[in-house]
Write a protein that holds these residues in place. Sequence first.
Motif, mmCIF file in Angstrom:
data_model
loop_
_atom_site.group_PDB
_atom_site.id
_atom_site.type_symbol
_atom_site.label_atom_id
_atom_site.label_comp_id
_atom_site.label_asym_id
_atom_site.label_seq_id
_atom_site.Cartn_x
_atom_site.Cartn_y
_atom_site.Cartn_z
ATOM 1 N N ALA A 291 4.115 -0.153 -3.613
ATOM 2 C CA ALA A 291 3.152 1.044 -3.386
ATOM 3 C C ALA A 291 2.130 1.146 -4.499
ATOM 4 O O ALA A 291 2.113 0.720 -5.558
ATOM 5 N N MET A 292 0.951 1.747 -3.726
ATOM 6 C CA MET A 292 -0.237 1.925 -4.623
ATOM 7 C C MET A 292 -0.656 3.249 -4.961
ATOM 8 O O MET A 292 -1.626 3.521 -5.742
ATOM 9 N N PHE A 293 0.110 4.359 -4.355
ATOM 10 C CA PHE A 293 -0.087 5.773 -4.726
ATOM 11 C C PHE A 293 -1.551 6.240 -4.530
ATOM 12 O O PHE A 293 -2.187 6.329 -5.608
ATOM 13 N N LEU B 102 4.362 3.687 -14.978
ATOM 14 C CA LEU B 102 3.890 2.222 -14.577
ATOM 15 C C LEU B 102 3.052 1.660 -15.434
ATOM 16 O O LEU B 102 2.715 0.532 -15.488
ATOM 17 N N ILE B 103 1.903 2.580 -15.793
ATOM 18 C CA ILE B 103 0.431 2.146 -16.278
ATOM 19 C C ILE B 103 0.663 1.962 -17.628
ATOM 20 O O ILE B 103 0.418 0.768 -18.460
ATOM 21 N N GLY C 112 0.758 -1.083 0.052
ATOM 22 C CA GLY C 112 0.146 0.102 0.004
ATOM 23 C C GLY C 112 0.748 1.387 -0.139
ATOM 24 O O GLY C 112 0.730 2.046 -0.726
ATOM 25 N N PHE C 113 2.000 1.292 0.929
ATOM 26 C CA PHE C 113 2.719 2.623 0.980
ATOM 27 C C PHE C 113 1.838 3.707 1.209
ATOM 28 O O PHE C 113 1.777 4.539 0.097
ATOM 29 N N GLU C 114 0.679 3.802 2.032
ATOM 30 C CA GLU C 114 -0.379 4.585 1.957
ATOM 31 C C GLU C 114 -0.199 5.985 2.350
ATOM 32 O O GLU C 114 -0.911 6.870 2.005
ATOM 33 N N GLY C 115 0.810 6.334 3.014
ATOM 34 C CA GLY C 115 1.086 7.663 3.327
ATOM 35 C C GLY C 115 2.285 7.828 4.416
ATOM 36 O O GLY C 115 3.352 6.958 4.533
ATOM 37 N N SER D 261 -4.844 1.197 -12.058
ATOM 38 C CA SER D 261 -3.842 2.184 -11.435
ATOM 39 C C SER D 261 -2.403 1.428 -11.004
ATOM 40 O O SER D 261 -2.463 0.175 -10.636
ATOM 41 N N GLY D 262 -1.470 2.076 -11.312
ATOM 42 C CA GLY D 262 0.013 1.418 -10.922
ATOM 43 C C GLY D 262 0.305 1.026 -9.789
ATOM 44 O O GLY D 262 0.218 1.699 -8.660
ATOM 45 N N THR D 263 1.237 0.156 -9.617
ATOM 46 C CA THR D 263 2.010 -0.543 -8.541
ATOM 47 C C THR D 263 3.407 -0.414 -8.783
ATOM 48 O O THR D 263 3.815 -0.685 -9.993
ATOM 49 N N THR D 264 4.161 -0.504 -7.735
ATOM 50 C CA THR D 264 5.703 -0.732 -7.775
ATOM 51 C C THR D 264 6.317 -1.002 -6.556
ATOM 52 O O THR D 264 5.740 -0.625 -5.630
ATOM 53 N N ILE D 265 7.534 -1.558 -6.543
ATOM 54 C CA ILE D 265 8.134 -2.023 -5.258
ATOM 55 C C ILE D 265 9.001 -0.923 -4.876
ATOM 56 O O ILE D 265 9.826 -0.252 -6.053
ATOM 57 N N ILE D 266 8.711 -0.043 -3.774
ATOM 58 C CA ILE D 266 9.448 1.102 -3.072
ATOM 59 C C ILE D 266 10.555 0.473 -2.238
ATOM 60 O O ILE D 266 10.064 -0.194 -1.257
ATOM 61 N N THR D 267 11.705 1.034 -2.344
ATOM 62 C CA THR D 267 12.681 0.764 -1.378
ATOM 63 C C THR D 267 13.473 2.132 -1.072
ATOM 64 O O THR D 267 13.153 3.099 -2.016
#
Length: 358
Positions: free
Chosen positions: A295-297, A355-356, A274-277, A324-330
């Motif tokens: 991350a779902m932004f 990403l999309i 999610g990486f929501e905030g 809607s796009g996602t990616t791995i955040i590090t």
Amino acid sequence: MKKVLVVVLAVLLMVTAFGCSSAPAEDTGADASVPAESAAADASDPVEEDSTDGKTLKFGYVTSDMSHEWYQNIVNGAQQRAEELGVELITADAAMDAGKQVTQLENMLTSGVDALLITPVDAKSLATVIQEAEAQGVPVICESNVVEGATTTVGIDSVEGGRKAGEWLAEYATENNIDPKILVVNAPANEDCRERVQGFKEALDESGIQYEIVQEVDGEGSKEKSLEVSADAITAHPEVNVIYGINDNATTGGMAAYKEAGLDESQLVAIGFGFEGVAGRTALLAGGPYKSAVAMFPDFMGQRLIDTAYEIANGGEVEERTWSGTTIITLDNFADFYTEENGEYITNFDAVRALIEE
């Protein structure tokens, strides 16, 4: 000539109102304390040609639970995009009450909205509302959860998101010579959450690495419940060295249980979804066990909801699913997607949009 002059003056007044006002869109029940986490889309973003003959479009959006940061940031993104497009956006919070949500949606239909946006509390309870909207020619755009009869659903592919988490762990474990003993903190009552775990397991199986899911617990998506059930699991399985949570609450709750157990946090790898905030960002930037997240932004999700409704209202066609796009955040790629400005982190919407398009 006088009629032309009146129209020009009216347009100028509308532009001034939308460009200078810092007040939120009209609220019919949403939490007024929504934090300003998200940023407006790039002014150079393309906008569909308006075919509404100068009419100000009005959209109604009812969320399921504005106490969660995820929905607060979705609404932020939606409000900002609506202002950019000159759309009136009415929001309301169902507070996880399905009956209340139906009433709010019916009131919006009565008020004459041009589109309904919904984060469903209970998809089955929306059948009558969907029928009423269809009878009035009002498109229904759902967030994340598919509802039968809705025009489209804007959301991520949860299985694919889970696969990204599994692929990342397989690579990380191989590079760091880790034998993963995994605690999964799920919320199985939610289909999206089940799919996030499904994709995670599929990717690990396909990777060929040796791993073990020592226990899967139900944290119900809350940090408090996730901490409670994770504490019991970690007591029974102190060998846990990986925690995978279906949202930031699940992951950080599991991390808190691990710390309270007095275990060596340097041996733990935590993966969020999610990486929501603030919660996910703080955990990642701290440089501790929280190593990555899908991350779902949410602010971008809000913009996608408005853009989709705007396209439909202007005669455009959309698919049944709008992704809607996602990616791995590090820590390594965080700066590619977020920029700090005056103490706030601003989402790079161009990077998310790419990403999309991949």
